[in-house]
Write a protein that holds these residues in place. Structure first.
Motif, PDB file in Angstrom:
ATOM      1  N   LEU A  18       0.830  -1.202   0.000  1.00  0.00           N
ATOM      2  CA  LEU A  18       0.000   0.000   0.000  1.00  0.00           C
ATOM      3  C   LEU A  18       0.867   1.256   0.000  1.00  0.00           C
ATOM      4  O   LEU A  18       0.458   2.302  -0.514  1.00  0.00           O
ATOM      5  CB  LEU A  18      -0.911  -0.037   1.239  1.00  0.00           C
ATOM      6  N   ASP A  19       2.063   1.168   0.555  1.00  0.00           N
ATOM      7  CA  ASP A  19       2.970   2.311   0.515  1.00  0.00           C
ATOM      8  C   ASP A  19       3.918   2.262  -0.683  1.00  0.00           C
ATOM      9  O   ASP A  19       4.938   2.955  -0.690  1.00  0.00           O
ATOM     10  CB  ASP A  19       3.725   2.502   1.840  1.00  0.00           C
ATOM     11  N   PRO A 182      -2.661  -4.963   0.932  1.00  0.00           N
ATOM     12  CA  PRO A 182      -2.966  -3.951   1.963  1.00  0.00           C
ATOM     13  C   PRO A 182      -2.051  -4.063   3.171  1.00  0.00           C
ATOM     14  O   PRO A 182      -2.494  -4.283   4.290  1.00  0.00           O
ATOM     15  CB  PRO A 182      -4.424  -4.239   2.307  1.00  0.00           C
ATOM     16  N   ILE A 183      -0.769  -3.949   2.905  1.00  0.00           N
ATOM     17  CA  ILE A 183       0.234  -3.993   3.971  1.00  0.00           C
ATOM     18  C   ILE A 183       1.192  -2.822   3.766  1.00  0.00           C
ATOM     19  O   ILE A 183       1.328  -2.305   2.661  1.00  0.00           O
ATOM     20  CB  ILE A 183       1.031  -5.320   3.975  1.00  0.00           C
ATOM     21  N   LEU A 184       1.841  -2.414   4.869  1.00  0.00           N
ATOM     22  CA  LEU A 184       2.793  -1.302   4.810  1.00  0.00           C
ATOM     23  C   LEU A 184       4.186  -1.827   5.095  1.00  0.00           C
ATOM     24  O   LEU A 184       4.472  -2.275   6.199  1.00  0.00           O
ATOM     25  CB  LEU A 184       2.398  -0.227   5.833  1.00  0.00           C
ATOM     26  N   LEU A 185       5.053  -1.806   4.090  1.00  0.00           N
ATOM     27  CA  LEU A 185       6.417  -2.311   4.287  1.00  0.00           C
ATOM     28  C   LEU A 185       7.330  -1.233   4.861  1.00  0.00           C
ATOM     29  O   LEU A 185       8.302  -1.540   5.542  1.00  0.00           O
ATOM     30  CB  LEU A 185       6.984  -2.860   2.981  1.00  0.00           C
ATOM     31  N   GLY A 186       7.020   0.032   4.569  1.00  0.00           N
ATOM     32  CA  GLY A 186       7.766   1.116   5.216  1.00  0.00           C
ATOM     33  C   GLY A 186       9.178   1.311   4.692  1.00  0.00           C
ATOM     34  O   GLY A 186       9.874   2.215   5.129  1.00  0.00           O
ATOM     35  N   ARG A 187       9.606   0.449   3.767  1.00  0.00           N
ATOM     36  CA  ARG A 187      10.958   0.575   3.197  1.00  0.00           C
ATOM     37  C   ARG A 187      11.028  -0.285   1.950  1.00  0.00           C
ATOM     38  O   ARG A 187      10.073  -0.963   1.610  1.00  0.00           O
ATOM     39  CB  ARG A 187      11.992   0.152   4.236  1.00  0.00           C
TER      40      ARG A 187
END
Lengths: 220, 220
Positions: A18-19, A182-187
């Motif tokens: 998602l990111d 729908p997940i946020l890996l952030g990197r």
């Protein structure tokens, strides 16, 4: 335009978070793919088509909904594929002249695959219709080569994310499909970096799969 | 748990781009909001509810589909709001003791609004039920204050993106709704920064509006 060759589609498909992350960073010696990668591709890997085509599972198991429709579409009407050196595993195996990729003896592509590298090597013919060719070429040159090899079918830009981004930036992609988990890996590497305004050159449509995956398609 | 007060929801809603941007950067003297901002909020601003509630348009014009359902929900059961100083316009008007925000004489909130600032000023009572209070407080302290003021209804974290992120990072948000416009801004503040793994604490669901907006909701 008289005499114009019908335009075939240049297509790209990526699994992203998602990111926007299309690469993962949590690989360890114990878990060489990393957990994030599995979460990113889980819905796709659960489809009947992926299981059959990529994993060789002919049991008929797997999901058959929206995700599977995209997985089927993924393998339909592709005549050639272009991928970056990293996707063929060259970055970690540059010194091994016998490296044949990490896609098994019978890779799922079943078409000519053009691997972009600054150090080309002889072509490798695999079982099942896949032949790997190695090109030191610009996106435009590689696409011309792949289009000739595709025999009238579409060309896929297979990945990784840097390769897809370079073809998008060069205006060479006709259809981009992203499956957004729908997940946020952030990197990790974002697909979207430096693509401001990309949507202005496309029609954009979206669909939600039963898995919660958001499928977004850019078409021109 | 005996005697436990029913948990009221702390809610946040943001309009973001496909690449996660929740702020815009193309403001000019001629176009002080910037074109990107209009594209980001276009689908929401086109709804019947937004037109009526925010723009004071009682003609009944506006869209009535999925986007409008979210716009209605936005205004339902909110008892107090918390916003950052920037959203009240304090960053650009810190030296003006008479600054009353840029939400008009009758702001759309109609509840107590707590503005987070390191330089609190006296409360301002506006027409229509909105009173602005100014707090130099942590997210937890501000939420306790807003919850008392909300009289049993929900509390909204109104924005901007840094404020929403700080409440998310502190684990204080029960429901996050993002309306994703299928556009790539390529710059601005990303909502998703430093929120790796956020989805593990929520159920995530998505829905596509007629406008092409992708509505994603995190609920716990």
């Amino acid at each position: 335009m008289t005499g114009r060759t019908p335009t075939l589609a240049v297509r790209a498909d990526l699994n992203i978070s998602l990111d926007g992350s299309a690469s993962t960073t949590d690989q360890t010696a114990e878990n060489p793919m990393g957990e994030d990668w599995f979460r990113l591709v889980a819905a796709n890997a659960a489809t009947r088509t992926f299981r059959e085509r990529v994993l060789g599972d002919t049991s008929g198991k797997g999901t058959t909904g929206v995700d599977d429709a995209y997985a089927q579409e993924y393998f339909t009407n592709i005549g050639a594929e272009i991928m970056g050196a990293g996707m063929f595993g060259l970055h970690h195996n540059a010194d091994d002249p016998d490296w044949r990729g990490w896609w098994g003896d019978e890779p799922p592509f079943r078409v000519p695959v053009f691997v972009l590298t600054h150090a080309p090597r002889p072509s490798i013919e695999m079982a099942g219709g896949t032949t790997f060719h190695f090109l030191d070429a610009s996106p435009e040159e590689a696409l011309a080569e792949a289009t000739r090899a595709a025999g009238g079918a579409d060309v896929r830009i297979g990945g990784g994310v840097r390769t897809v981004r370079s073809f998008l930036a060069a205006g060479l992609v006709d259809r981009l499909h992203v499956a957004i988990a729908p997940i946020l890996l952030g990197r990790g590497l974002s697909l979207w970096e430096d693509l401001r305004g990309l949507e202005r050159r496309y029609e954009v449509s979206s669909e939600i799969a039963e898995s919660g995956t958001v499928h977004v398609t850019f078409r021109r």
